[in-house]
Design an enzyme around this catalytic site. Sequence first.
Site, short mmCIF file in Angstrom:
data_model
loop_
_atom_site.label_atom_id
_atom_site.label_comp_id
_atom_site.label_asym_id
_atom_site.label_seq_id
_atom_site.Cartn_x
_atom_site.Cartn_y
_atom_site.Cartn_z
N GLU A 1 -4.84 2.24 -4.47
CA GLU A 1 -3.22 2.30 -4.08
C GLU A 1 -2.91 1.34 -3.67
OE1 GLU A 1 -4.90 4.18 -0.37
OE2 GLU A 1 -5.48 4.11 -2.46
N ASN B 1 -2.66 12.84 -3.28
CA ASN B 1 -3.57 13.21 -4.26
C ASN B 1 -4.33 14.47 -3.84
OD1 ASN B 1 -3.66 11.34 -6.21
ND2 ASN B 1 -4.94 9.98 -5.08
N ASP C 1 0.86 -1.15 -0.06
CA ASP C 1 -0.09 -0.03 0.00
C ASP C 1 0.76 1.25 -0.15
OD1 ASP C 1 -2.97 0.87 0.44
OD2 ASP C 1 -1.85 2.40 1.99
N HIS D 1 -5.30 14.33 -8.89
CA HIS D 1 -5.27 13.01 -8.98
C HIS D 1 -4.50 12.58 -10.45
CE1 HIS D 1 -8.30 11.67 -6.41
NE2 HIS D 1 -8.86 12.84 -6.28
N ASP E 1 -1.96 9.57 -10.48
CA ASP E 1 -2.04 8.40 -11.44
C ASP E 1 -0.59 8.02 -11.96
OD1 ASP E 1 -4.56 8.14 -11.14
OD2 ASP E 1 -5.28 9.07 -13.05
#
Length: 319
Positions: free
Chosen positions: A223, A187, A179, A192, A196
């Site tokens: 994630e 973010n 994780d 975002h 990404d």
Amino acid sequence: MIDEDKDGVYKTLLESTNAIPWKMNWATKTFEYIGPQIEQLLGWSQGSWVSAQDWIDRIHKDEREQSANSCIALSDKGFDHEIDYRALTASGEYVWVRDVIHVIREEGVTKSLIGFIFDISERKALEDELQRANKRLEILSFQDGLTGVANWRLYDQTLAREWAHGIRNRAPLSLIVVDIDMFKEYNDHFGHLRGDESLKKVAEALQEVVTRSTDLIARYGGEEFVLLLPDTSRKATLDIAERCRQAVFELSIPHPASNVGTVLTISAGVASMVPTEKVDRSSLFATADKMLYQAKHNGRNKVVCSWPQGVARAKRESS
């Protein structure tokens, strides 16, 4: 049929179609007739089609035995049938054709075969393209659209297969749950789109660590990633998890909103077990996920494993 066509009407009709007519005497296995269209399609003259062996020899070797055996068996039993195969041309190339064969019998005995050869090369090309397209769609259905690694669906199917393999062979199956630390904050800080891009970089870093064809990397959630490692010892699994943690750290992706450090980091939970029929395979993920929670509880940017030698902690690297 053709022999009784004294006025040549049927013959004219047959030879004006794209389908190539032929007739064979089943007792002698010799051609009594084959349409002149055969020369246009395959390049072989009408006169070169003498016996059934000429037909067999001009079938691609990959379909030759099956096509010949099937035709002989079905014809002897009196069953009409169809055969698709690649036919050899006089120039040495191959054309996909379909032979539609009707069996003529008298008193329960096969006397002759009447058939039509159709050029299906264009149809076959379309079928092959459709098959390739379906294969691409199948691959995409098992692939995470953002990172390119496997998705949860493929992970679940692979886990089921490898769990069964582990039961049969009493072989270990290991799982690493990864994780990204404080990704929500990342973010929130960068947006975002940047998030990404970072997910892609993390996935690439994990792929560089896990190189065996039998191993699987999948994106499990937003994630979160999982690394499924068949036939992998505890020590090797722990080493892989640590190398993953180190690889992501060395990407040096700035993360000013993190309370772990100044760069993006990951935490990992590790589990390894020999599957048995008494244990549900979901327990492997549950155990690794519990270790991931422990890694985060211990301060993040760490690796924690489940086995008795205790908690394995990876040192937090300084930026």
